[in-house]
Design a protein around this motif. Structure first.
Motif, PDB file in Angstrom:
ATOM      1  N   VAL A 164     -24.051 -82.009  -4.907  1.00 44.81           N
ATOM      2  CA  VAL A 164     -24.225 -83.045  -5.923  1.00 44.81           C
ATOM      3  C   VAL A 164     -23.517 -82.594  -7.205  1.00 44.81           C
ATOM      4  CG1 VAL A 164     -25.861 -84.391  -7.265  1.00 44.81           C
ATOM      5  CG2 VAL A 164     -26.436 -83.703  -4.913  1.00 44.81           C
ATOM      6  N   LEU A 165     -22.624 -83.412  -7.706  1.00 46.85           N
ATOM      7  CA  LEU A 165     -21.928 -83.140  -8.962  1.00 46.85           C
ATOM      8  C   LEU A 165     -22.292 -84.217  -9.964  1.00 46.85           C
ATOM      9  CD1 LEU A 165     -19.811 -81.692 -10.738  1.00 46.85           C
ATOM     10  CD2 LEU A 165     -18.078 -83.194  -9.723  1.00 46.85           C
ATOM     11  N   VAL A 166     -22.832 -83.807 -11.119  1.00 47.61           N
ATOM     12  CA  VAL A 166     -23.176 -84.740 -12.191  1.00 47.61           C
ATOM     13  C   VAL A 166     -22.161 -84.530 -13.309  1.00 47.61           C
ATOM     14  CG1 VAL A 166     -24.934 -85.510 -13.798  1.00 47.61           C
ATOM     15  CG2 VAL A 166     -25.607 -84.595 -11.559  1.00 47.61           C
ATOM     16  N   ALA A 167     -21.403 -85.575 -13.635  1.00 49.18           N
ATOM     17  CA  ALA A 167     -20.340 -85.481 -14.642  1.00 49.18           C
ATOM     18  C   ALA A 167     -20.584 -86.503 -15.743  1.00 49.18           C
ATOM     19  CB  ALA A 167     -18.975 -85.709 -14.006  1.00 49.18           C
ATOM     20  N   GLY A 168     -20.480 -86.051 -16.993  1.00 51.84           N
ATOM     21  CA  GLY A 168     -20.606 -86.946 -18.135  1.00 51.84           C
ATOM     22  C   GLY A 168     -19.239 -87.272 -18.716  1.00 51.84           C
ATOM     23  N   TYR A 169     -19.091 -88.535 -19.189  1.00 50.59           N
ATOM     24  CA  TYR A 169     -17.827 -88.999 -19.753  1.00 50.59           C
ATOM     25  C   TYR A 169     -18.089 -89.736 -21.068  1.00 50.59           C
ATOM     26  CZ  TYR A 169     -15.951 -88.206 -15.039  1.00 50.59           C
ATOM     27  OH  TYR A 169     -15.585 -87.653 -13.848  1.00 50.59           O
ATOM     28  N   THR A 170     -17.092 -89.702 -21.947  1.00 50.78           N
ATOM     29  CA  THR A 170     -17.163 -90.440 -23.207  1.00 50.78           C
ATOM     30  C   THR A 170     -15.881 -91.261 -23.359  1.00 50.78           C
ATOM     31  OG1 THR A 170     -16.090 -88.681 -24.492  1.00 50.78           O
ATOM     32  CG2 THR A 170     -18.488 -88.563 -24.236  1.00 50.78           C
ATOM     33  N   ASP A 171     -15.785 -92.007 -24.478  1.00 46.02           N
ATOM     34  CA  ASP A 171     -14.516 -92.666 -24.782  1.00 46.02           C
ATOM     35  C   ASP A 171     -13.655 -91.716 -25.624  1.00 46.02           C
ATOM     36  OD1 ASP A 171     -15.535 -92.742 -27.376  1.00 46.02           O
ATOM     37  OD2 ASP A 171     -16.268 -94.790 -27.169  1.00 46.02           O
ATOM     38  N   ASP A 172     -12.558 -92.227 -26.171  1.00 44.49           N
ATOM     39  CA  ASP A 172     -11.616 -91.356 -26.871  1.00 44.49           C
ATOM     40  C   ASP A 172     -11.886 -91.226 -28.369  1.00 44.49           C
ATOM     41  OD1 ASP A 172     -10.979 -93.951 -27.493  1.00 44.49           O
ATOM     42  OD2 ASP A 172      -8.813 -93.636 -27.468  1.00 44.49           O
ATOM     43  N   ARG A 173     -12.924 -91.860 -28.880  1.00 46.57           N
ATOM     44  CA  ARG A 173     -13.203 -91.761 -30.316  1.00 46.57           C
ATOM     45  C   ARG A 173     -13.904 -90.450 -30.626  1.00 46.57           C
ATOM     46  NH1 ARG A 173     -16.364 -97.234 -31.512  1.00 46.57           N
ATOM     47  NH2 ARG A 173     -17.573 -96.303 -29.802  1.00 46.57           N
ATOM     48  N   PRO A 174     -13.467 -89.732 -31.663  1.00 45.56           N
ATOM     49  CA  PRO A 174     -14.142 -88.466 -32.017  1.00 45.56           C
ATOM     50  C   PRO A 174     -15.585 -88.726 -32.429  1.00 45.56           C
ATOM     51  CG  PRO A 174     -12.003 -88.656 -33.102  1.00 45.56           C
ATOM     52  CD  PRO A 174     -12.308 -90.004 -32.506  1.00 45.56           C
ATOM     53  N   ILE A 175     -16.464 -87.811 -32.043  1.00 40.20           N
ATOM     54  CA  ILE A 175     -17.875 -87.963 -32.350  1.00 40.20           C
ATOM     55  C   ILE A 175     -18.164 -87.422 -33.751  1.00 40.20           C
ATOM     56  CG2 ILE A 175     -18.480 -85.734 -31.349  1.00 40.20           C
ATOM     57  CD1 ILE A 175     -21.090 -86.995 -30.395  1.00 40.20           C
TER      58      ILE A 175
END
Length: 279
Positions: free
Chosen positions: A184-195
């Motif tokens: 099982v691989l759990v991967a998190g993703y975001t958009d390209d805007r800096p946090i």
């Protein structure tokens, strides 16, 4: 004394013959003629091509006379015809290169292992309301099953704590995974805007923290072995859509649970599964 009549003087006629310059010109013309005859004698002429060219020109100018086969031959009467006679093709056939098409005549269907189909069927049966509400979706390919959670339903903006409403849904996933094997691989993703957050240095920190939160819920009950589970933060990499609109950025902010090469203990009915086939 009678006057004496003198006979008027007569002008001598010039001598006969051509002017002197004509002799030099004639010599020059003779030398040039001899020179071009020598050039012609050294040249190699293709009589067949010459004859074809003469025939084509005769037809083009509407003449009925063409030259004989020999170069410089006497004129012959051309038989009127609609086409210009061409040399007969040689008996030796020109060998054309043979193209061998070694491609498959048809595309072979992709075979999906039974374990992948079984797990996808179980997850869809358990998570059907959330799939219909578009809070998540289940898809699969020939190697894995992917559960994709939308950020809006799972996390608050710029936070890594799972919303309480998602805990029962993850518990359903745990019950299904407990009956199947597979990494099982759990991967998190975001958009390209800096946090802009004092807690997370970048989107890498945020995406990794969200993946760890999901992993914690998966292994908390110990129904899924911790050795099977891996967390990964992937920030804005591998976007589902271009980051050029709020809607597309929302698609890219997600958490995915991928179960690779699964095998389930008991098969379930998997006819007409409403799943998305990954490319």
């Amino acid at each position: 004394m009678s006057p004496v009549l003198k006979k008027p003087a007569t002008r001598k006629k010039a001598g006969g013959g051509s002017p002197a310059w004509m002799t030099t010109f004639a010599d020059l013309a003779t030398l040039l003629l001899t020179f071009f005859i020598l050039l012609l004698s050294f040249a190699e002429m293709d009589a067949e091509k010459y004859r074809m060219m003469a025939q084509s020109m005769a037809v083009a100018f509407g003449s009925n006379n063409v030259l004989d086969d020999g170069v410089g031959g006497s004129p012959l009467t051309l038989i009127e015809t609609d086409t210009v006679s061409l040399p007969e093709p040689s008996d030796t056939a020109i060998q054309q290169p043979e193209l061998i098409d070694d491609r498959d005549q048809g595309e072979a269907p992709t075979t999906v292992p039974a374990g992948v189909v079984d797990l996808a069927g179980r997850l869809i049966q358990q998570l059907e309301p959330q799939v219909l509400a578009e809070d998540l979706n289940v898809s699969y390919d020939s190697q894995q099953v992917v559960i994709r959670f939308a950020e809006e339903a799972t996390f608050r903006s710029a936070e890594a704590e799972i919303k309480p409403s998602m805990i029962p849904i993850i518990d359903k996933v745990v019950r299904v995974l407990s009956g199947c094997t597979g990494d099982v691989l759990v991967a998190g993703y975001t958009d390209d805007r800096p946090i802009n957050s004092s807690r997370f240095r970048s989107n890498w920190d945020l995406s990794a923290a969200r993946a760890v939160s999901v992993v914690h819920e998966l292994v908390l009950s110990q129904e899924v072995e911790a050795e099977r589970v891996t967390a990964a933060g992937r920030a804005e990499t591998n976007p589902l859509a271009p980051n050029d609109s709020p809607e597309n950025r929302a698609k890219n902010r997600r958490v995915e649970i991928s179960i690779r090469n699964p095998t389930c203990s008991d098969s379930v009915a998997t006819d007409d599964l409403p799943v998305e086939i990954l490319p």
